[in-house]
Scaffold this active site. Structure first.
Site, short mmCIF file in Angstrom:
data_model
loop_
_atom_site.label_atom_id
_atom_site.label_comp_id
_atom_site.label_asym_id
_atom_site.label_seq_id
_atom_site.Cartn_x
_atom_site.Cartn_y
_atom_site.Cartn_z
N VAL A 92 40.50 -50.73 -25.69
CA VAL A 92 39.50 -50.88 -24.63
C VAL A 92 38.52 -49.73 -24.88
CG1 VAL A 92 39.07 -50.87 -22.15
CG2 VAL A 92 41.15 -51.93 -23.04
N PRO A 93 37.36 -50.03 -25.47
CA PRO A 93 36.52 -49.00 -26.09
C PRO A 93 35.71 -48.12 -25.14
CG PRO A 93 35.48 -51.13 -26.29
CD PRO A 93 36.82 -51.37 -25.66
N CYS A 94 36.39 -47.28 -24.40
CA CYS A 94 35.70 -46.36 -23.50
C CYS A 94 34.87 -45.34 -24.27
CB CYS A 94 36.69 -45.66 -22.57
SG CYS A 94 38.05 -44.83 -23.39
N HIS A 95 35.16 -45.16 -25.55
CA HIS A 95 34.39 -44.22 -26.38
C HIS A 95 32.96 -44.71 -26.61
CE1 HIS A 95 36.19 -47.07 -29.26
NE2 HIS A 95 35.11 -46.85 -29.99
#
Length: 157
Positions: free
Chosen positions: A119-122
């Site tokens: 889950v690409p919070c970056h």
């Protein structure tokens, strides 16, 4: 809940989950023993993470089961819509979720994402393009954004 630890370019990575799905993927800040035998429930996640780090996978296809509030889960679901190699601001994410005034709550939920990388919070940055908060450290956030960039310039730490 099953757990394993693998090595990655960002450090030791802990994966937790069960038959309901992956609950947690985190980069650890300490040296840990790598798991000898990966539990069946986590094997697909391990394979996909390895492919991601090799540059062979851009979209994860895993059953996810993170613990969180309904609002947090809504934010995390929206994070999954950010394309590989792209980034958006916290403000833009708030707009996509339908409430520009919720920017602080959205940022907080982003920071509590238990399934890093997948889950690409970056991919969420400041409105001015700056790297802002990342639970794994800004050096890892920069590495991930560089990894996903068409003009890859990687430096391992």
């Amino acid at each position: 809940m099953k757990t394993c630890i693998i090595s990655s370019p960002l450090g030791y990575t802990q994966i937790c989950g069960d038959e309901k799905g992956i609950a947690k993927v985190t980069i650890l800040n300490s040296e840990e023993k790598i798991t000898d035998s990966v539990p069946l429930e986590l094997q697909d996640c391990v394979m996909q993470l390895r492919a991601y780090f090799k540059g062979e996978l851009k979209n994860f296809d895993l059953n996810l089961n993170p613990a969180g509030t309904d609002f947090q889960k809504k934010v995390w679901k929206q994070l999954e819509q950010i394309p590989y190699g792209k980034s958006i601001s916290y403000l833009e994410l708030s707009k996509q979720l339908g409430d520009v005034k919720a920017i602080r709550a959205v940022a907080s939920a982003n920071g509590k994402n238990p399934i890093w990388l997948v889950v690409p919070c970056h991919r969420v940055i400041g409105s001015d393009g700056s790297l802002t908060g990342y639970a794994g450290g800004l050096h890892r956030k920069q590495w991930l954004l560089n990894h996903e960039s068409p003009n890859k310039q990687q430096t391992l730490f």
